[in-house]
Design a protein around this motif. Structure first.
Motif, PDB file in Angstrom:
ATOM      1  N   VAL A 184       0.915  -1.199  -0.016  1.00 48.78           N
ATOM      2  CA  VAL A 184      -0.032   0.094  -0.036  1.00 48.78           C
ATOM      3  C   VAL A 184       0.996   1.462  -0.001  1.00 48.78           C
ATOM      4  CG1 VAL A 184      -1.702   1.318   1.430  1.00 48.78           C
ATOM      5  CG2 VAL A 184      -2.067  -1.194   1.259  1.00 48.78           C
ATOM      6  N   ALA A 185       1.888   1.320   0.858  1.00 49.10           N
ATOM      7  CA  ALA A 185       2.992   2.391   0.762  1.00 49.10           C
ATOM      8  C   ALA A 185       3.438   2.629  -0.630  1.00 49.10           C
ATOM      9  CB  ALA A 185       3.939   2.383   1.898  1.00 49.10           C
ATOM     10  N   LEU A 186       3.930   1.664  -1.194  1.00 51.18           N
ATOM     11  CA  LEU A 186       4.504   1.787  -2.718  1.00 51.18           C
ATOM     12  C   LEU A 186       3.442   2.346  -3.530  1.00 51.18           C
ATOM     13  CD1 LEU A 186       7.015   1.144  -4.404  1.00 51.18           C
ATOM     14  CD2 LEU A 186       5.848  -1.272  -4.826  1.00 51.18           C
ATOM     15  N   ILE A 187       2.261   1.644  -3.530  1.00 52.56           N
ATOM     16  CA  ILE A 187       1.238   2.184  -4.448  1.00 52.56           C
ATOM     17  C   ILE A 187       0.854   3.506  -4.196  1.00 52.56           C
ATOM     18  CG2 ILE A 187      -1.223   1.678  -5.152  1.00 52.56           C
ATOM     19  CD1 ILE A 187      -0.577  -1.222  -4.453  1.00 52.56           C
ATOM     20  N   VAL A 188       0.508   3.963  -2.957  1.00 52.56           N
ATOM     21  CA  VAL A 188      -0.001   5.386  -2.487  1.00 52.56           C
ATOM     22  C   VAL A 188       1.209   6.305  -2.885  1.00 52.56           C
ATOM     23  CG1 VAL A 188      -0.560   6.774  -0.843  1.00 52.56           C
ATOM     24  CG2 VAL A 188      -1.461   4.703  -0.827  1.00 52.56           C
ATOM     25  N   GLY A 189       2.512   5.987  -2.625  1.00 51.53           N
ATOM     26  CA  GLY A 189       3.560   6.946  -2.932  1.00 51.53           C
ATOM     27  C   GLY A 189       3.579   7.286  -4.657  1.00 51.53           C
ATOM     28  N   PHE A 190       3.613   6.399  -5.468  1.00 52.51           N
ATOM     29  CA  PHE A 190       3.725   6.292  -6.889  1.00 52.51           C
ATOM     30  C   PHE A 190       2.367   6.956  -7.242  1.00 52.51           C
ATOM     31  CE2 PHE A 190       7.469   3.855  -6.276  1.00 52.51           C
ATOM     32  CZ  PHE A 190       8.264   4.030  -7.528  1.00 52.51           C
ATOM     33  N   GLU A 191       1.123   6.908  -6.655  1.00 51.36           N
ATOM     34  CA  GLU A 191       0.063   7.477  -7.293  1.00 51.36           C
ATOM     35  C   GLU A 191       0.136   8.992  -6.741  1.00 51.36           C
ATOM     36  OE1 GLU A 191      -3.755   7.996  -8.934  1.00 51.36           O
ATOM     37  OE2 GLU A 191      -2.253   6.196  -8.832  1.00 51.36           O
ATOM     38  N   ILE A 192       0.641   9.258  -5.839  1.00 50.68           N
ATOM     39  CA  ILE A 192       0.722  10.995  -5.217  1.00 50.68           C
ATOM     40  C   ILE A 192       1.979  11.342  -6.270  1.00 50.68           C
ATOM     41  CG2 ILE A 192       1.036  12.341  -3.461  1.00 50.68           C
ATOM     42  CD1 ILE A 192      -0.192  10.358  -1.414  1.00 50.68           C
ATOM     43  N   PHE A 193       3.072  10.721  -6.122  1.00 48.67           N
ATOM     44  CA  PHE A 193       4.168  11.524  -6.937  1.00 48.67           C
ATOM     45  C   PHE A 193       4.614  10.296  -8.073  1.00 48.67           C
ATOM     46  CE2 PHE A 193       4.693  12.579  -2.383  1.00 48.67           C
ATOM     47  CZ  PHE A 193       4.732  13.958  -2.884  1.00 48.67           C
ATOM     48  N   PRO A 194       3.907  10.669  -9.152  1.00 53.44           N
ATOM     49  CA  PRO A 194       4.121   9.687 -10.414  1.00 53.44           C
ATOM     50  C   PRO A 194       5.467   9.580 -10.984  1.00 53.44           C
ATOM     51  CG  PRO A 194       2.422  11.070 -10.696  1.00 53.44           C
ATOM     52  CD  PRO A 194       2.756  11.662  -9.383  1.00 53.44           C
ATOM     53  N   PHE A 195       6.046   8.656 -11.544  1.00 54.24           N
ATOM     54  CA  PHE A 195       7.355   8.725 -11.816  1.00 54.24           C
ATOM     55  C   PHE A 195       7.443   8.382 -13.456  1.00 54.24           C
ATOM     56  CE2 PHE A 195      10.916   6.299 -13.802  1.00 54.24           C
ATOM     57  CZ  PHE A 195      11.999   6.780 -13.009  1.00 54.24           C
ATOM     58  N   ALA A 196       7.914   9.510 -14.043  1.00 55.92           N
ATOM     59  CA  ALA A 196       8.128   9.662 -15.670  1.00 55.92           C
ATOM     60  C   ALA A 196       9.621  10.227 -15.845  1.00 55.92           C
ATOM     61  CB  ALA A 196       6.985  10.544 -16.020  1.00 55.92           C
ATOM     62  N   GLU A 197      10.449   9.420 -16.359  1.00 56.64           N
ATOM     63  CA  GLU A 197      11.688   9.737 -16.590  1.00 56.64           C
ATOM     64  C   GLU A 197      12.368   8.786 -17.580  1.00 56.64           C
ATOM     65  OE1 GLU A 197      15.594   9.407 -13.937  1.00 56.64           O
ATOM     66  OE2 GLU A 197      14.169  10.751 -13.130  1.00 56.64           O
ATOM     67  N   ASN A 198      13.059   9.445 -18.606  1.00 54.94           N
ATOM     68  CA  ASN A 198      13.797   8.670 -19.634  1.00 54.94           C
ATOM     69  C   ASN A 198      12.645   7.823 -20.613  1.00 54.94           C
ATOM     70  OD1 ASN A 198      16.244  10.022 -19.082  1.00 54.94           O
ATOM     71  ND2 ASN A 198      16.518   8.486 -17.834  1.00 54.94           N
ATOM     72  N   ASP A 199      11.495   8.447 -20.604  1.00 58.00           N
ATOM     73  CA  ASP A 199      10.530   7.631 -21.594  1.00 58.00           C
ATOM     74  C   ASP A 199      10.056   6.623 -20.629  1.00 58.00           C
ATOM     75  OD1 ASP A 199      10.766   9.046 -23.740  1.00 58.00           O
ATOM     76  OD2 ASP A 199      12.626   7.991 -24.725  1.00 58.00           O
ATOM     77  N   THR A 200      10.130   6.485 -19.429  1.00 54.57           N
ATOM     78  CA  THR A 200       9.577   5.271 -18.694  1.00 54.57           C
ATOM     79  C   THR A 200       8.310   6.130 -17.637  1.00 54.57           C
ATOM     80  OG1 THR A 200      11.922   4.089 -18.662  1.00 54.57           O
ATOM     81  CG2 THR A 200      10.186   3.875 -16.835  1.00 54.57           C
ATOM     82  N   VAL A 201       7.384   5.633 -17.612  1.00 52.87           N
ATOM     83  CA  VAL A 201       6.144   6.176 -16.838  1.00 52.87           C
ATOM     84  C   VAL A 201       5.777   4.844 -16.270  1.00 52.87           C
ATOM     85  CG1 VAL A 201       3.979   7.169 -16.817  1.00 52.87           C
ATOM     86  CG2 VAL A 201       5.535   7.812 -18.601  1.00 52.87           C
ATOM     87  N   ILE A 202       5.688   5.143 -14.781  1.00 54.37           N
ATOM     88  CA  ILE A 202       5.064   3.898 -13.972  1.00 54.37           C
ATOM     89  C   ILE A 202       3.887   4.321 -13.375  1.00 54.37           C
ATOM     90  CG2 ILE A 202       5.580   2.490 -11.887  1.00 54.37           C
ATOM     91  CD1 ILE A 202       8.513   3.022 -11.979  1.00 54.37           C
ATOM     92  N   HIS A 203       2.839   3.801 -13.545  1.00 55.84           N
ATOM     93  CA  HIS A 203       1.437   3.883 -13.091  1.00 55.84           C
ATOM     94  C   HIS A 203       1.349   2.834 -11.934  1.00 55.84           C
ATOM     95  CE1 HIS A 203       0.367   5.986 -16.553  1.00 55.84           C
ATOM     96  NE2 HIS A 203       0.784   5.187 -17.273  1.00 55.84           N
ATOM     97  N   ALA A 204       0.704   3.403 -10.759  1.00 55.10           N
ATOM     98  CA  ALA A 204       0.669   2.610  -9.502  1.00 55.10           C
ATOM     99  C   ALA A 204      -0.049   1.463  -9.798  1.00 55.10           C
ATOM    100  CB  ALA A 204       0.021   3.687  -8.220  1.00 55.10           C
ATOM    101  N   VAL A 205      -0.812   1.441 -10.430  1.00 57.89           N
ATOM    102  CA  VAL A 205      -1.877   0.059 -10.515  1.00 57.89           C
ATOM    103  C   VAL A 205      -0.922  -0.897 -11.207  1.00 57.89           C
ATOM    104  CG1 VAL A 205      -4.021   1.288 -10.811  1.00 57.89           C
ATOM    105  CG2 VAL A 205      -2.795   0.760 -12.787  1.00 57.89           C
ATOM    106  N   GLU A 206       0.244  -0.496 -11.749  1.00 58.59           N
ATOM    107  CA  GLU A 206       1.122  -1.747 -12.479  1.00 58.59           C
ATOM    108  C   GLU A 206       1.598  -2.584 -11.132  1.00 58.59           C
ATOM    109  OE1 GLU A 206       4.255  -0.184 -14.942  1.00 58.59           O
ATOM    110  OE2 GLU A 206       2.853   1.216 -15.848  1.00 58.59           O
ATOM    111  N   PHE A 207       1.751  -2.060 -10.026  1.00 56.19           N
ATOM    112  CA  PHE A 207       2.254  -2.813  -8.784  1.00 56.19           C
ATOM    113  C   PHE A 207       1.211  -3.979  -8.375  1.00 56.19           C
ATOM    114  CE2 PHE A 207       4.468   1.180  -8.300  1.00 56.19           C
ATOM    115  CZ  PHE A 207       5.848   0.594  -8.674  1.00 56.19           C
ATOM    116  N   PHE A 208       0.034  -3.814  -8.915  1.00 51.05           N
ATOM    117  CA  PHE A 208      -0.899  -4.959  -8.562  1.00 51.05           C
ATOM    118  C   PHE A 208      -0.764  -6.300  -9.496  1.00 51.05           C
ATOM    119  CE2 PHE A 208      -3.629  -1.315  -7.024  1.00 51.05           C
ATOM    120  CZ  PHE A 208      -3.740  -1.887  -5.637  1.00 51.05           C
ATOM    121  N   SER A 209       0.076  -6.099 -10.418  1.00 50.53           N
ATOM    122  CA  SER A 209       0.369  -7.144 -11.598  1.00 50.53           C
ATOM    123  C   SER A 209       0.609  -8.358 -10.939  1.00 50.53           C
ATOM    124  CB  SER A 209       1.084  -6.690 -12.544  1.00 50.53           C
ATOM    125  OG  SER A 209       2.567  -6.494 -12.110  1.00 50.53           O
ATOM    126  N   GLY A 210       1.511  -8.500  -9.731  1.00 45.34           N
ATOM    127  CA  GLY A 210       1.863  -9.715  -9.026  1.00 45.34           C
ATOM    128  C   GLY A 210       0.774 -10.646  -8.795  1.00 45.34           C
TER     129      GLY A 210
END
Length: 610
Positions: A41-67
């Motif tokens: 939950v900490a990982l998902i909430v963190g990336f949802e509030i502060f999205p990561f986008a760098e060097n053509d790499t974009v991480i959406h928080a919901v991607e961490f549910f793929s496990g």
């Protein structure tokens, strides 16, 4: 030594969260499933509030549910269900009977064969049912040969861990490492791709467990093998017609010839100070610790009733034949797949379901913090041992249900007409995956379905076999591994590792990886150590310009070295309780085994893969 520049803020967050997770996973007081969900939950909430986008790499928080839909997790769950089918039907019982007969003629050769059989089966089946199968066999042998079971139970448990490293499906750790490798676009491992180093190193480990380990273990007459049950904590309710009502506590002690040891006295909601002149009243509860035989003797002498506390209100009749001639005492172990694990006897309605009275609870190496609590209200843990009493027929029925491990060496292991069907299905799962006909996630899922459709398992048994703890730790570990990889955290740690190694050879770095993973796996979850370590190992190999296979296998083998502590792996807890081992016993026997495997693999992996 030039250390790399600090990573980006998101990578720093992931690395800090990973460190926090590793610390949290090692805390016994916090359930592993709770720790896993908190980190996820900490990982998902963190990336949802502060999205990561760098060097053509974009991480959406919901991607961490793929496990939750990861192929490795599906395979792990399906194999747990299929393994439960083997345990439920008694499919491995012929193996147990064969070993039991062999032990009568040649104990030394039989121990070696038991270690080899345990290792071989564990290469294809989760080692929990294997240990559950072999524990009663070895206890029975100890009873008949008058040899200490403590000398063989721990080596047997460790042999199943060694066998689990031989194939991709041997442990959930192996499946996760292979899955991470595939997700990173590297060539994946087939079922037997690392069989050679596993067998060569494991053979030395088996030799140690056969020839040396039994001599290192302190010889002790454990409860099962010497016929004298272990010490239990129990309640003795004082009834109205008891000879000690209105008398001081000293009289109760006199009636038992001073043998009874009273550790506490409860009166209603109050816990009274113990002293010789304390006047006893009807309804008082004496908290005592002794063997089952002595507990029953005190019950008779003092005309009281053993726990549960309110049993004096239940008349002894046909519906509650506690004192009937067919009554038996039995000791049962709560295993990970048991419905009792993580709940209380009261919540599970244990007494109503089975017609058994729980007299006492034993938890090796730990004193129950609230011994004055009702036993039915104490949350049970994997490895707890319950002393129960009830009709012979009811205890026999409990044995057949295979929901708990019964430490009764005189009783046949469960075997049903469905056992050959369960074994045929399991062989099909293994062979179709081994020959590449179906991916293991597909073949294992098909096998789990067939177990249910053929009646080897009920849906209740199947759902019980799947552990929430395993599912959440796997999903969280995969999420952390993916976050480390995509944010550059794995590359940063790999750079630090390479910088610290200086001009060291790849063989030295591989050896260091194995040792680091071995330390982690004995402190935290082996799955977490493996999934987090795999991307780091791949990054190290890339920066050193080396093929990644040896570095990946360093993580895989190191994360499987769960020998040094009882909490490192679930089967260690089962063996610890059955053998009455202490924490120091695991250190004494397990640490040398860690060094043996570390030394062998430090030589074999560079030799075979570089």
């Amino acid at each position: 030594m030039n250390l790399p520049l600090p990573p980006n803020p998101h990578a720093v967050f992931v690395l800090v969260l990973t460190a926090f997770a590793l610390i949290l996973f090692s805390r016994e007081k916090v359930p592993l499933e709770s720790s896993s969900l908190l980190v996820l939950v900490a990982l998902i909430v963190g990336f949802e509030i502060f999205p990561f986008a760098e060097n053509d790499t974009v991480i959406h928080a919901v991607e961490f549910f793929s496990g939750f839909g990861n192929e490795a997790l599906v395979a792990v769950c399906a194999l747990m269900v299929a393994g439960q089918g083997i345990l439920r039907t008694g499919g491995l019982e012929p193996v147990g009977r064969f070993l039991a007969k062999l032990w009568k003629s040649s104990p030394s050769i039989s121990l070696l064969l038991t270690l080899l059989v345990g290792a071989f089966i564990s290469a294809f089946i989760n080692n929990v049912p294997v240990v559950v199968l072999l524990l009663p066999v070895l206890i029975s042998v100890s009873l008949k040969t008058k040899s200490p079971a403590s000398s063989v139970l721990m080596p047997m448990g460790f042999s199943t861990l060694l066998g689990g490293t031989c194939t991709t499906i041997g442990t959930s750790t192996n499946l996760l490492v292979v899955s991470v490798v595939a997700e990173m676009g590297l060539e994946t491992f087939d079922m037997f791709d690392f069989l050679l180093p596993a067998v060569l190193a494991g053979s030395v480990g088996i030799a140690y467990l056969w020839l040396i380990a039994p001599r290192m273990i302190t010889k002790r007459d454990i409860a099962i093998t010497d016929g004298t049950p272990r010490i239990f904590a129990a309640h003795l309710a004082v009834l109205k017609d008891s000879p000690i009502v209105g008398a001081p506590l000293s009289k109760a002690l006199e009636l038992t010839d001073g043998k009874m040891k009273v550790t506490a006295l409860e009166r209603g909601e109050d816990k009274l100070f113990i002293h010789q002149d304390l006047i006893l009243q009807a309804g008082d509860h004496l908290v005592i610790r002794d063997t089952p035989v002595n507990l029953k003797e005190y019950e008779k002498l003092l005309k009281g009733t053993l726990y549960p506390a309110d049993s004096e209100d239940i008349p002894i009749d046909d519906d509650h034949p506690l004192m009937a001639d067919d009554q038996q005492l039995a000791e049962i172990v709560v295993t990970e797949g048991s419905p009792l694990n993580g709940t209380t006897l009261s919540n599970y309605r244990f007494s109503d379901r089975y017609g058994l009275i729980t007299l006492a609870l034993h938890r090796t190496g730990k004193k129950l913090k609230r011994i004055h609590k009702e036993i039915s209200d104490i949350r049970l843990m994997n490895g707890d041992i319950l002393l129960v009493q009830g009709p012979r027929e009811q205890i026999s029925e409990l044995k057949q249900r295979s929901e708990v491990l019964i430490l009764d060496a005189t009783v046949d292991l469960p075997f049903s007409k469905k056992a050959p069907v369960a074994m045929f299905i399991m062989k099909g799962v293994i062979l179709t995956a081994a020959f590449g006909l179906l991916p293991i996630a597909v073949s294992a899922t098909l096998g789990a379905l067939l177990m249910i459709l053929t009646g080897c398992l009920s849906w209740r048994d199947a759902t019980r076999a799947m552990s929430a703890q395993v599912i959440l730790i796997v999903v969280t570990s995969l999420a952390l591994g993916a976050a480390m990889l995509k944010t550059g955290g794995a590359d940063y740690l790999g750079s630090v590792f390479v910088a610290l190694a200086g001009n060291a050879s790849p063989a030295f770095v591989i050896s260091g990886l194995i040792l680091m993973m071995a330390v982690f796996t004995n402190i935290i979850s082996n799955n977490a150590a493996a999934v987090i370590g795999t991307p780091i190992a791949i990054s190290i190999a890339s920066q050193m310009g080396q093929p990644p296979e040896a570095f990946i296998l360093a993580v895989l083998f190191g994360a499987n070295m769960s020998y040094a502590t009882p909490m490192a792996y679930k089967t260690n807890l089962l063996v610890m309780n059955a053998g009455e081992y202490t924490f120091s016993d695991f250190l004494k026997v397990g640490i040398p085994l860690v060094f043996i495997m570390w030394g062998m693999l430090s030589v074999l992996l560079p030799l075979l893969y570089l």
